[in-house]
Design an enzyme around this catalytic site. Sequence first.
Site, PDB file in Angstrom:
ATOM      1  N   SER A 151      -2.211 -10.270   2.438  1.00 28.80           N
ATOM      2  CA  SER A 151      -2.290 -10.621   3.880  1.00 28.80           C
ATOM      3  C   SER A 151      -1.024 -11.224   4.489  1.00 28.80           C
ATOM      4  O   SER A 151      -0.983 -11.456   5.699  1.00 28.80           O
ATOM      5  CB  SER A 151      -3.468 -11.571   4.184  1.00 28.80           C
ATOM      6  OG  SER A 151      -4.694 -10.885   4.147  1.00 28.80           O
ATOM      7  N   THR A 152       0.009 -11.496   3.652  1.00 32.50           N
ATOM      8  CA  THR A 152       1.177 -12.211   4.200  1.00 32.50           C
ATOM      9  C   THR A 152       2.240 -11.281   4.793  1.00 32.50           C
ATOM     10  O   THR A 152       3.312 -11.746   5.191  1.00 32.50           O
ATOM     11  CB  THR A 152       1.850 -13.103   3.129  1.00 32.50           C
ATOM     12  OG1 THR A 152       2.400 -12.249   2.106  1.00 32.50           O
ATOM     13  CG2 THR A 152       0.867 -14.078   2.521  1.00 32.50           C
ATOM     14  N   ASP A 211       0.822  -1.210   0.000  1.00 31.37           N
ATOM     15  CA  ASP A 211       0.000   0.000   0.000  1.00 31.37           C
ATOM     16  C   ASP A 211       0.861   1.268   0.000  1.00 31.37           C
ATOM     17  O   ASP A 211       0.667   2.182  -0.814  1.00 31.37           O
ATOM     18  CB  ASP A 211      -0.875  -0.048   1.268  1.00 31.37           C
ATOM     19  CG  ASP A 211      -2.144   0.759   1.150  1.00 31.37           C
ATOM     20  OD1 ASP A 211      -2.433   1.253   0.044  1.00 31.37           O
ATOM     21  OD2 ASP A 211      -2.843   0.888   2.164  1.00 31.37           O
ATOM     22  N   VAL A 248       2.046  -7.363   6.913  1.00 26.88           N
ATOM     23  CA  VAL A 248       1.577  -6.790   8.186  1.00 26.88           C
ATOM     24  C   VAL A 248       0.434  -7.624   8.785  1.00 26.88           C
ATOM     25  O   VAL A 248       0.316  -7.729  10.008  1.00 26.88           O
ATOM     26  CB  VAL A 248       1.113  -5.330   7.947  1.00 26.88           C
ATOM     27  CG1 VAL A 248       0.480  -4.723   9.189  1.00 26.88           C
ATOM     28  CG2 VAL A 248       2.292  -4.471   7.510  1.00 26.88           C
TER      29      VAL A 248
HETATM   30  P1  ADP Z   1      -0.991  -7.132   4.192  1.00 25.31           P
HETATM   31  O1  ADP Z   1      -1.337  -5.985   5.116  1.00 25.31           O
HETATM   32  O2  ADP Z   1      -2.141  -7.581   3.337  1.00 25.31           O
HETATM   33  O3  ADP Z   1      -0.283  -8.231   4.915  1.00 25.31           O
HETATM   34  P2  ADP Z   1       1.570  -6.093   3.142  1.00 25.31           P
HETATM   35  O4  ADP Z   1       1.733  -5.049   2.118  1.00 25.31           O
HETATM   36  O5  ADP Z   1       2.051  -5.814   4.527  1.00 25.31           O
HETATM   37  O6  ADP Z   1       0.008  -6.484   3.114  1.00 25.31           O
HETATM   38  O7  ADP Z   1       2.291  -7.429   2.661  1.00 25.31           O
HETATM   39  C1  ADP Z   1       1.797  -8.300   1.673  1.00 25.31           C
HETATM   40  C2  ADP Z   1       2.971  -8.992   0.986  1.00 25.31           C
HETATM   41  O8  ADP Z   1       3.567  -8.101   0.053  1.00 25.31           O
HETATM   42  C3  ADP Z   1       4.105  -9.438   1.916  1.00 25.31           C
HETATM   43  O9  ADP Z   1       4.536 -10.719   1.483  1.00 25.31           O
HETATM   44  C4  ADP Z   1       5.178  -8.382   1.701  1.00 25.31           C
HETATM   45  O10 ADP Z   1       6.483  -8.914   1.901  1.00 25.31           O
HETATM   46  C5  ADP Z   1       4.974  -8.035   0.251  1.00 25.31           C
HETATM   47  N1  ADP Z   1       5.411  -6.696  -0.201  1.00 25.31           N
HETATM   48  C6  ADP Z   1       5.709  -5.590   0.540  1.00 25.31           C
HETATM   49  N2  ADP Z   1       6.045  -4.574  -0.268  1.00 25.31           N
HETATM   50  C7  ADP Z   1       5.944  -5.027  -1.560  1.00 25.31           C
HETATM   51  C8  ADP Z   1       6.177  -4.472  -2.863  1.00 25.31           C
HETATM   52  N3  ADP Z   1       6.564  -3.201  -3.015  1.00 25.31           N
HETATM   53  N4  ADP Z   1       5.968  -5.260  -3.947  1.00 25.31           N
HETATM   54  C9  ADP Z   1       5.560  -6.542  -3.819  1.00 25.31           C
HETATM   55  N5  ADP Z   1       5.329  -7.126  -2.624  1.00 25.31           N
HETATM   56  C10 ADP Z   1       5.526  -6.387  -1.515  1.00 25.31           C
END
Ligand code: ADP
Length: 173
Positions: A122-123, A34, A125
């Site tokens: 979801s994987t 996000d 945060v």
């Molecule tokens: P959620 O809140 O749904 O868990 P996150 O963004 O915290 O969403 O993480 C979802 C997944 O995306 C995790 O596996 C994280 O490591 C990964 N992630 C974080 N930043 C990026 C990025 N810029 N591009 C692709 N994947 C990412």
Amino acid sequence: MTAITLVQGDITRQTADAIVNAANSSLLGGGGVDGAIHRNGGPQILEACRRLRASHYGKGLPTGQAVATTAGRLDAQYVIHTVGPVWSATEDRSDLLESCYRESLRVAAEVGARTVAFPAISTGVYRWPLDDGARIAVRTVRKHAVPSAFDEIRFVLFDARAYEAFTSALAEG
Ligand code: ADP
């Protein structure tokens, strides 16, 4: 036929018709995917999200649902925001995670996006175990990616561990 592909990298650097955002229900930004989407996509995306909050989604976007906005400066036509469930050890929320992938594909088909990039919803945060999150993602996309609607569904995995988890899930067939 729809190709299901895996790449390791930053989802905001991808070229696709639609890029899926692992949003939170406020639609007003957060960390992880996000944060990167709003940072690299520019203010247009947040403006569109604010308009959604002022209209259809006054209370925010419910978990498991999806909605499309502009992709701002990203190399895509749309960002599809979906809200994953927070992992719970005591309650099975798999149906909500499945719903994120299904609803995102439904919205993608609605706007005519033929190439869709997904993160591992979801994987991060929200702490969903990676192997299980990968299995649900692959299973749901296989089930709902209507061959005539999509050319490619791409999972964009941030690190080697996530890439391995999705590789195994895909191989499980
Ligand atoms: P959620 O809140 O749904 O868990 P996150 O963004 O915290 O969403 O993480 C979802 C997944 O995306 C995790 O596996 C994280 O490591 C990964 N992630 C974080 N930043 C990026 C990025 N810029 N591009 C692709 N994947 C990412």
